[in-house]
Each structure stands twice: as C-alpha cells, then as structure tokens.
Design a protein around this motif. Structure first.
Motif, PDB file in Angstrom:
ATOM      1  N   VAL A 179      34.823  44.211 -50.930  1.00 24.61           N
ATOM      2  CA  VAL A 179      35.479  44.949 -49.851  1.00 24.61           C
ATOM      3  C   VAL A 179      35.537  44.130 -48.565  1.00 24.61           C
ATOM      4  CG1 VAL A 179      35.367  47.006 -48.395  1.00 24.61           C
ATOM      5  CG2 VAL A 179      34.856  47.169 -50.851  1.00 24.61           C
ATOM      6  N   ASN A 180      34.394  43.606 -48.140  1.00 22.20           N
ATOM      7  CA  ASN A 180      34.315  42.973 -46.828  1.00 22.20           C
ATOM      8  C   ASN A 180      34.950  41.590 -46.783  1.00 22.20           C
ATOM      9  OD1 ASN A 180      32.920  45.234 -46.023  1.00 22.20           O
ATOM     10  ND2 ASN A 180      30.910  44.266 -46.093  1.00 22.20           N
ATOM     11  N   LEU A 181      34.881  40.849 -47.887  1.00 18.18           N
ATOM     12  CA  LEU A 181      35.479  39.511 -47.896  1.00 18.18           C
ATOM     13  C   LEU A 181      36.815  39.474 -48.623  1.00 18.18           C
ATOM     14  CD1 LEU A 181      35.457  36.523 -47.267  1.00 18.18           C
ATOM     15  CD2 LEU A 181      34.006  36.158 -49.268  1.00 18.18           C
ATOM     16  N   ASP A 182      36.835  39.912 -49.887  1.00 16.98           N
ATOM     17  CA  ASP A 182      38.077  39.816 -50.657  1.00 16.98           C
ATOM     18  C   ASP A 182      39.189  40.655 -50.038  1.00 16.98           C
ATOM     19  OD1 ASP A 182      36.552  38.263 -52.321  1.00 16.98           O
ATOM     20  OD2 ASP A 182      36.340  39.768 -53.892  1.00 16.98           O
ATOM     21  N   GLY A 183      38.848  41.857 -49.565  1.00 17.55           N
ATOM     22  CA  GLY A 183      39.858  42.700 -48.935  1.00 17.55           C
ATOM     23  C   GLY A 183      40.408  42.077 -47.662  1.00 17.55           C
ATOM     24  N   GLY A 184      39.517  41.516 -46.842  1.00 13.85           N
ATOM     25  CA  GLY A 184      39.968  40.874 -45.605  1.00 13.85           C
ATOM     26  C   GLY A 184      40.833  39.661 -45.858  1.00 13.85           C
ATOM     27  N   ARG A 185      40.473  38.861 -46.853  1.00  8.48           N
ATOM     28  CA  ARG A 185      41.283  37.677 -47.154  1.00  8.48           C
ATOM     29  C   ARG A 185      42.625  38.079 -47.767  1.00  8.48           C
ATOM     30  NH1 ARG A 185      41.292  32.780 -50.939  1.00  8.48           N
ATOM     31  NH2 ARG A 185      42.551  31.370 -49.660  1.00  8.48           N
TER      32      ARG A 185
END
Length: 329
Positions: A97-103
C-alpha cells in the motif's frame, strides 16, 4: 479545477474536504470536479456532492492508478497509508500500500504525460517517522533520514521519488512531513502513536484510556485543524521557492506525555486525568523510542506553514471542533 483525494475517508481527508466545501477558493480556484477514493467508499460534503465521484479503490491494485489519472486531475492529495503499527506488523501490506501504491500513482502520471502534456501538483502526506535515532536535541531541516520502522522507510522512499519526478518535470510535488496529529477524533486506530490521542479523547467524554508508555516520553504534535492547513497551504504555495528538496517538516509542538496530562487537567480537571490507566507495552515503547521528539522547521515556517504553540490550545481545538464546545467528564 479537478481535484483527486486518495485516502478521502480518513480523518484528514474528511476534514480537508469539509474545509474545501466551506472555502471554495482555498485550493486556488473553484473545484469543478472532485474524485474521492479510499479502500472504503468515502462521502463528499453536501456542498460538493454534485461535483464529486466517490469510489472504493485500492491504489495498489492493477490499473487503479491509471484509471484515476486518466481524468487528469490538477491537484492530487495522496493521504492514503497503512499506519505505523500496522505497517510494522504486516510487512507485505505496508509495502504494497505505502510503497507500491505510491509508485503506481507516479508512474500513471508519467505515462499520461507521455501521451499528452500533463503535470499535476501532487501533495503527499509523509511523516516524522522518516527520521530515526540518534537525534540531535532539535532536528533541523538538514538532518538526514534514517527511519527505524518499515512505515518510515516506505514514506522516505516515496519522498525521494516525488523529488526525482519533480526534478524531471513529471509532477510538481511536495511531501508534507506531518507531526503526530492530536487529538484525533473517532475510534482508536492501529497507529503506534494512537495513545497520544486516546489519553485525551476518551477522558474528555468520561471514558477510560490506556497509556502504554512513560510520562517522560516526548513527541512532536499538531492538531487536525493545523494538518488541514498544511495541505491547503501546500496547494497554493509557489513550489519554486521550495527548490529541489521537496520534503518539508511541518511546524508543531514538542511536548511530553506529562505535558499532555497537565494540559488535560487544566482544561477538564482531575476527574479527566484519573481516567488514564497505565499499562506498559514493550512493543509500543520500542517503536516510540525510535521517533524524533523536537524540530526546528525553519523552511516550512518561512514558507508560511503554521501550527499550535501549546497543548492546551490543541485540546481546546478538539473540544470546539469535535465536542460542540462541551466536555463530557
């Protein structure tokens, strides 16, 4: 102006939308279209309902970011996150959520801009968790990021990506490093910092609250009202003045748990503080021990960001905004 709010069902998202509804030009221009998404379907304020599209959506799922960016929003608020305690407990979920979603969001913007010129303003909710001990007495704007939690690491990575995508002209982005927001309304969440709000919110309505750390624990705070102000100010700020360092530590108040309790007693009396029950929790104590507790955020202050200067003020804001001006103890 089209606005996209990711994480719109969360506390800050809801309060941000309430402020936009009350002050139509607060983002720099009237809102002509509004897309609100979260993992549960958010609701738009009544004044914005005719302009809003609300949907339940996980940004990290295939195609989700592309669908949102296809509408080419002018301003994007990325407020969504798996919070600190949950991100530490569930490694896979935190990074998804925090990394893959932001990227995925950044890449969707890049690909849309390759199709036809497009450069939105992206305002990202980051955190003091990007810093890790040992700390100086006050952390200045030049202090490096060495997070000691998965949550802080995920936030720090997205900050770096936002700076790079801004440097490349793909977005006009800024990361807002939030203090711990207190007093948070509603029910306790999975954030390791949740007790900072719990020991004030529950006693103010006559309910017991658990304190898992020592009274000497010090931290960095701002109210929900201040947090909304950070994001609305960032929406209209001339980001050329920010320069290439696109991460800003927000102003706040450094206070100990003892300071919180003293302010609560001043505002609501000893009956309120008597409702705080001390139950040490080694896991939470360990997480909190790695967090910063005082800052000197000169850059943000010079750029016009503001916050409270006393804990009594923070408590009174909560009473005014959430309790109708009445204490229930």
């Amino acid at each position: 102006m089209k606005v996209l709010v990711i994480g719109a069902a969360g506390m800050i998202g809801r309060k941000l939308l309430e402020q936009v509804a009350k002050t139509p030009n607060i983002l720099g221009a009237p809102v002509s279209g509004l897309t609100l998404v979260d993992v549960i379907e958010p609701a738009a304020p009544a004044a914005l309902a005719d302009k809003a599209k609300c949907q339940a959506l996980d940004l990290s799922t295939d195609g989700a970011a592309e669908a949102l960016i296809a509408e080419r929003p002018d301003i994007i608020f990325n407020l969504a996150a798996v919070v600190s305690g949950e991100a530490e407990a569930d490694f896979d979920k935190g990074y998804r959520v925090n990394l893959d979603g932001g990227r995925a969001l950044l890449e969707a913007i890049r690909h849309e801009g390759q199709r036809e010129a497009y450069k939105p303003r992206l305002i990202f909710a980051s955190s003091v968790a990007v810093f890790g001990a040992p700390f100086p007495e006050k952390i200045g704007d030049e202090f490096f990021t060495t997070p000691l939690t998965s949550y802080g690491t995920q936030k720090a990575i997205i900050e770096l990506l936002i700076a790079d995508y801004s440097r490349r002209g793909i977005i006009d982005g800024v990361s807002i490093r939030l203090p711990t927001i207190c007093v948070r309304p509603g029910k306790p969440n999975a954030a390791a910092s949740g007790f900072f709000s719990n020991i004030l919110r529950e006693p103010l309505v006559g309910q017991e609250a658990v304190l898992p750390v020592d009274d000497s624990v010090r931290h960095w705070f701002a109210s929900p009202r201040a947090a909304v102000g950070f994001f609305t100010h960032a929406a209209t700020l001339d980001l050329a003045k920010v320069g290439p360092r696109r991460s800003l530590m927000m102003p706040g108040l450094s206070a100990t748990v003892a300071d919180q309790i003293a302010a609560l007693e001043k505002v609501a009396g000893p009956k309120a503080t008597a409702l705080i029950r001390r139950e040490p929790d080694a896991t939470i104590q360990g997480i909190v021990a790695g967090w910063p507790c005082d800052f000197d955020p000169k850059r943000a202050i010079e750029l016009g960001f503001t916050a409270e200067t006393s804990f009594e003020e923070i408590i009174r804001i909560h009473i005014e905004d959430e309790l109708g001006g009445q204490i229930g103890v």
